[in-house]
Design a protein around this motif. Structure first.
Motif, PDB file in Angstrom:
ATOM      1  N   PHE A 165      91.586  -3.620  74.945  1.00 27.10           N
ATOM      2  CA  PHE A 165      90.563  -2.581  74.934  1.00 27.10           C
ATOM      3  C   PHE A 165      89.483  -2.909  73.910  1.00 27.10           C
ATOM      4  O   PHE A 165      89.774  -3.335  72.797  1.00 27.10           O
ATOM      5  CB  PHE A 165      91.183  -1.219  74.608  1.00 27.10           C
ATOM      6  CG  PHE A 165      91.951  -0.622  75.751  1.00 27.10           C
ATOM      7  CD1 PHE A 165      91.386   0.346  76.559  1.00 27.10           C
ATOM      8  CD2 PHE A 165      93.249  -1.035  76.017  1.00 27.10           C
ATOM      9  CE1 PHE A 165      92.093   0.897  77.605  1.00 27.10           C
ATOM     10  CE2 PHE A 165      93.969  -0.493  77.065  1.00 27.10           C
ATOM     11  CZ  PHE A 165      93.388   0.476  77.867  1.00 27.10           C
ATOM     12  N   THR A 166      88.239  -2.660  74.315  1.00 24.32           N
ATOM     13  CA  THR A 166      87.091  -2.920  73.450  1.00 24.32           C
ATOM     14  C   THR A 166      86.390  -1.608  73.122  1.00 24.32           C
ATOM     15  O   THR A 166      85.936  -0.911  74.036  1.00 24.32           O
ATOM     16  CB  THR A 166      86.080  -3.851  74.140  1.00 24.32           C
ATOM     17  OG1 THR A 166      86.738  -5.062  74.520  1.00 24.32           O
ATOM     18  CG2 THR A 166      84.918  -4.157  73.214  1.00 24.32           C
ATOM     19  N   PRO A 167      86.302  -1.221  71.848  1.00 21.93           N
ATOM     20  CA  PRO A 167      85.543  -0.009  71.516  1.00 21.93           C
ATOM     21  C   PRO A 167      84.090  -0.150  71.960  1.00 21.93           C
ATOM     22  O   PRO A 167      83.462  -1.190  71.757  1.00 21.93           O
ATOM     23  CB  PRO A 167      85.653   0.067  69.989  1.00 21.93           C
ATOM     24  CG  PRO A 167      86.870  -0.731  69.655  1.00 21.93           C
ATOM     25  CD  PRO A 167      86.918  -1.846  70.659  1.00 21.93           C
ATOM     26  N   VAL A 168      83.571   0.882  72.592  1.00 19.44           N
ATOM     27  CA  VAL A 168      82.186   0.851  73.074  1.00 19.44           C
ATOM     28  C   VAL A 168      81.474   2.115  72.617  1.00 19.44           C
ATOM     29  O   VAL A 168      82.095   3.139  72.351  1.00 19.44           O
ATOM     30  CB  VAL A 168      82.116   0.729  74.613  1.00 19.44           C
ATOM     31  CG1 VAL A 168      82.653  -0.617  75.072  1.00 19.44           C
ATOM     32  CG2 VAL A 168      82.884   1.862  75.289  1.00 19.44           C
ATOM     33  N   ALA A 169      80.153   2.007  72.533  1.00 16.49           N
ATOM     34  CA  ALA A 169      79.332   3.161  72.158  1.00 16.49           C
ATOM     35  C   ALA A 169      78.998   3.945  73.410  1.00 16.49           C
ATOM     36  O   ALA A 169      78.314   3.448  74.307  1.00 16.49           O
ATOM     37  CB  ALA A 169      78.058   2.689  71.463  1.00 16.49           C
ATOM     38  N   GLY A 170      79.509   5.151  73.500  1.00 15.09           N
ATOM     39  CA  GLY A 170      79.205   6.009  74.638  1.00 15.09           C
ATOM     40  C   GLY A 170      78.012   6.900  74.348  1.00 15.09           C
ATOM     41  O   GLY A 170      77.479   6.930  73.231  1.00 15.09           O
ATOM     42  N   ALA A 171      77.582   7.641  75.358  1.00 13.96           N
ATOM     43  CA  ALA A 171      76.463   8.571  75.170  1.00 13.96           C
ATOM     44  C   ALA A 171      76.831   9.661  74.164  1.00 13.96           C
ATOM     45  O   ALA A 171      76.010  10.062  73.342  1.00 13.96           O
ATOM     46  CB  ALA A 171      76.075   9.192  76.511  1.00 13.96           C
ATOM     47  N   ASP A 172      78.078  10.131  74.233  1.00 17.11           N
ATOM     48  CA  ASP A 172      78.553  11.164  73.319  1.00 17.11           C
ATOM     49  C   ASP A 172      78.827  10.536  71.953  1.00 17.11           C
ATOM     50  O   ASP A 172      79.715   9.694  71.814  1.00 17.11           O
ATOM     51  CB  ASP A 172      79.822  11.789  73.894  1.00 17.11           C
ATOM     52  CG  ASP A 172      80.347  12.948  73.060  1.00 17.11           C
ATOM     53  OD1 ASP A 172      79.777  13.234  71.997  1.00 17.11           O
ATOM     54  OD2 ASP A 172      81.344  13.567  73.486  1.00 17.11           O
ATOM     55  N   LEU A 173      78.091  10.953  70.946  1.00 18.61           N
ATOM     56  CA  LEU A 173      78.245  10.391  69.604  1.00 18.61           C
ATOM     57  C   LEU A 173      79.404  10.998  68.838  1.00 18.61           C
ATOM     58  O   LEU A 173      79.726  10.544  67.738  1.00 18.61           O
ATOM     59  CB  LEU A 173      76.948  10.590  68.812  1.00 18.61           C
ATOM     60  CG  LEU A 173      75.682   9.962  69.409  1.00 18.61           C
ATOM     61  CD1 LEU A 173      74.477  10.265  68.525  1.00 18.61           C
ATOM     62  CD2 LEU A 173      75.860   8.465  69.592  1.00 18.61           C
ATOM     63  N   THR A 174      80.046  12.008  69.391  1.00 17.85           N
ATOM     64  CA  THR A 174      81.099  12.717  68.666  1.00 17.85           C
ATOM     65  C   THR A 174      82.500  12.333  69.131  1.00 17.85           C
ATOM     66  O   THR A 174      83.485  12.836  68.580  1.00 17.85           O
ATOM     67  CB  THR A 174      80.938  14.240  68.824  1.00 17.85           C
ATOM     68  OG1 THR A 174      81.108  14.603  70.206  1.00 17.85           O
ATOM     69  CG2 THR A 174      79.575  14.692  68.338  1.00 17.85           C
ATOM     70  N   ARG A 175      82.617  11.475  70.144  1.00 21.56           N
ATOM     71  CA  ARG A 175      83.925  11.103  70.675  1.00 21.56           C
ATOM     72  C   ARG A 175      84.024   9.594  70.841  1.00 21.56           C
ATOM     73  O   ARG A 175      83.027   8.924  71.110  1.00 21.56           O
ATOM     74  CB  ARG A 175      84.189  11.778  72.026  1.00 21.56           C
ATOM     75  CG  ARG A 175      84.311  13.296  71.944  1.00 21.56           C
ATOM     76  CD  ARG A 175      84.881  13.830  73.235  1.00 21.56           C
ATOM     77  NE  ARG A 175      85.077  15.270  73.173  1.00 21.56           N
ATOM     78  CZ  ARG A 175      84.346  16.145  73.843  1.00 21.56           C
ATOM     79  NH1 ARG A 175      83.379  15.716  74.625  1.00 21.56           N
ATOM     80  NH2 ARG A 175      84.583  17.434  73.746  1.00 21.56           N
ATOM     81  N   SER A 176      85.241   9.075  70.717  1.00 18.70           N
ATOM     82  CA  SER A 176      85.477   7.632  70.821  1.00 18.70           C
ATOM     83  C   SER A 176      85.752   7.223  72.265  1.00 18.70           C
ATOM     84  O   SER A 176      86.325   7.988  73.051  1.00 18.70           O
ATOM     85  CB  SER A 176      86.660   7.213  69.946  1.00 18.70           C
ATOM     86  OG  SER A 176      86.385   7.474  68.586  1.00 18.70           O
ATOM     87  N   LEU A 177      85.380   5.977  72.575  1.00 20.28           N
ATOM     88  CA  LEU A 177      85.532   5.434  73.919  1.00 20.28           C
ATOM     89  C   LEU A 177      85.919   3.966  73.790  1.00 20.28           C
ATOM     90  O   LEU A 177      85.371   3.235  72.971  1.00 20.28           O
ATOM     91  CB  LEU A 177      84.205   5.560  74.675  1.00 20.28           C
ATOM     92  CG  LEU A 177      84.192   5.478  76.199  1.00 20.28           C
ATOM     93  CD1 LEU A 177      84.968   6.653  76.798  1.00 20.28           C
ATOM     94  CD2 LEU A 177      82.756   5.494  76.704  1.00 20.28           C
ATOM     95  N   ALA A 178      86.896   3.541  74.593  1.00 13.83           N
ATOM     96  CA  ALA A 178      87.313   2.138  74.594  1.00 13.83           C
ATOM     97  C   ALA A 178      87.445   1.669  76.034  1.00 13.83           C
ATOM     98  O   ALA A 178      87.997   2.388  76.879  1.00 13.83           O
ATOM     99  CB  ALA A 178      88.640   1.956  73.857  1.00 13.83           C
ATOM    100  N   ARG A 179      86.949   0.472  76.330  1.00  8.04           N
ATOM    101  CA  ARG A 179      86.886  -0.034  77.708  1.00  8.04           C
ATOM    102  C   ARG A 179      87.901  -1.142  77.926  1.00  8.04           C
ATOM    103  O   ARG A 179      88.153  -1.956  77.043  1.00  8.04           O
ATOM    104  CB  ARG A 179      85.481  -0.563  77.986  1.00  8.04           C
ATOM    105  CG  ARG A 179      85.250  -1.025  79.419  1.00  8.04           C
ATOM    106  CD  ARG A 179      83.869  -1.616  79.602  1.00  8.04           C
ATOM    107  NE  ARG A 179      83.739  -2.878  78.886  1.00  8.04           N
ATOM    108  CZ  ARG A 179      82.733  -3.171  78.062  1.00  8.04           C
ATOM    109  NH1 ARG A 179      81.786  -2.295  77.826  1.00  8.04           N
ATOM    110  NH2 ARG A 179      82.686  -4.344  77.444  1.00  8.04           N
TER     111      ARG A 179
END
Length: 349
Positions: A165-179
């Motif tokens: 999994f690679t952490p990515v910057a999502g549109a939501d700045l308040t929650r984490s996202l990993a691809r």
């Protein structure tokens, strides 16, 4: 249904509001300075992470209405903690699967889990079919939950958030996202509980959608309140801009849209534990369609009311918009919900 909160729910609202205000993101700079661990610990100590843990008879500690009350408060404060991902979606999935000890671990706050979603975030990931996807709202989580086909239903599996999994910057700045970009082999994954039936999945999705709607409502209501307060104070041509009819109409329309979404959300949250799973899911889909249809309009209207400063990265308005638009996409936007409602009404499936 009772449209008003009872005395205990009002107290819950006050407690959740106090925690949310202490961890509130008032400007984009707070995203780097807020003590997220302290906010999470406050939620755990108040028992708000375990609202959907079951007792010995299989009854949740709190209803969908209480979950929505907390979700709205945290949404209003743009609080950057994985309440929806870990305390609601993951905990409920484990509880419905009969994995009580795992659910209680999440409720204690020491362990977190995200939810694995498909490529467009519209549904839980089904392995091995979904070869690309995202772990959503996974801040501080070591694993995410996904589904695999199994005899008797859909089996919950725990997917480690390791090097795949690679952490990515999502549109939501308040929650984490990993691809993840490669197929995940489910054969080596740890299973949690027993397979879920279609009715149990429907019940889970009803709660998930209602909680997402509550978060969206909190975001919209908070944004509108800030815009109205600004309109009372901002002086232009010698008078507050709130005295201009055009600004009044913008505020009024945004307010009405947010409150209509809140009404639909309240019914959906009540329906989670009261109506049959299919009916509860339809109510939740209706609320999600309503919230999705107005989320962008309301939050972008707020940006317009703030004027030039509302279009800048340094202002909080765009953080509201980003969170609301991501809520809109997770588990399907308004178009997806309306299509599913049509399918149910026309075919009964």
């Amino acid at each position: 249904m009772l449209a008003l909160l009872d005395a205990e729910q009002q107290m819950l609202k006050e407690v959740a509001g106090q925690i949310a205000r202490a961890a509130e993101v008032a400007n984009p700079g707070d995203l780097k300075t807020r003590d997220r661990a302290a906010a999470w610990e406050s939620l755990a100590q108040a028992g708000l992470l375990g609202l959907r843990v079951r007792d010995e008879e299989g009854r949740p500690s709190a209803s969908g209405v209480e979950v929505a009350v907390v979700a709205e408060a945290l949404g209003a404060g743009l609080v950057p903690v994985p309440y929806l991902g870990s305390a609601v979606l993951a905990t409920e999935l484990l509880a419905l699967a009969g994995a009580g000890p795992e659910a209680e671990e999440l409720a204690a706050g020491g362990k977190r889990a995200g939810i694995l979603l498909n490529r467009d975030l519209s549904a839980p990931a089904r392995l091995p079919g979904d070869e690309q996807g995202y772990a959503w709202d996974c801040d501080g989580a070591a694993e995410a939950l996904a589904l695999v086909e199994a005899p008797g239903g859909a089996q919950v599996v725990r997917v480690p958030l390791d090097g795949a999994f690679t952490p990515v910057a999502g549109a939501d700045l308040t929650r984490s996202l990993a691809r993840y970009d490669a197929p995940i082999d489910p054969s080596g994954l740890t299973r949690a509980g027993r397979p879920l039936t279609e009715a149990e999945l429907a019940r889970w999705e009803a709660l998930a959608l209602a909680a997402l709607c509550a978060d969206t409502v909190g975001v919209m209501r908070s944004a509108v309140t800030k815009a109205v307060e600004y309109a009372k104070e901002r002086i232009q041509y010698g008078v507050p801009i709130g005295s201009f009819q055009a600004v009044q109409h913008m505020c009024a329309e945004a307010y009405v849209s947010a409150e209509a979404a809140a009404s639909a959300t309240g019914y959906a949250a009540w329906a989670v534990d009261v109506l049959e799973p299919g009916e509860a899911l339809t109510a939740a889909r209706t609320a999600k369609a309503q919230c999705g249809a107005v989320a962008r309009e309301v939050t972008e209207t707020v940006m317009q009311i703030f004027g030039g400063i509302g279009q800048t990265y340094e202002h909080i308005a765009h953080v509201h918009t980003r969170r609301a638009l991501t809520d809109r996409q997770v588990l399907g936007d308004e178009d997806a919900q309306l299509l599913r409602i049509a399918d149910v009404r026309l075919t009964g499936e």
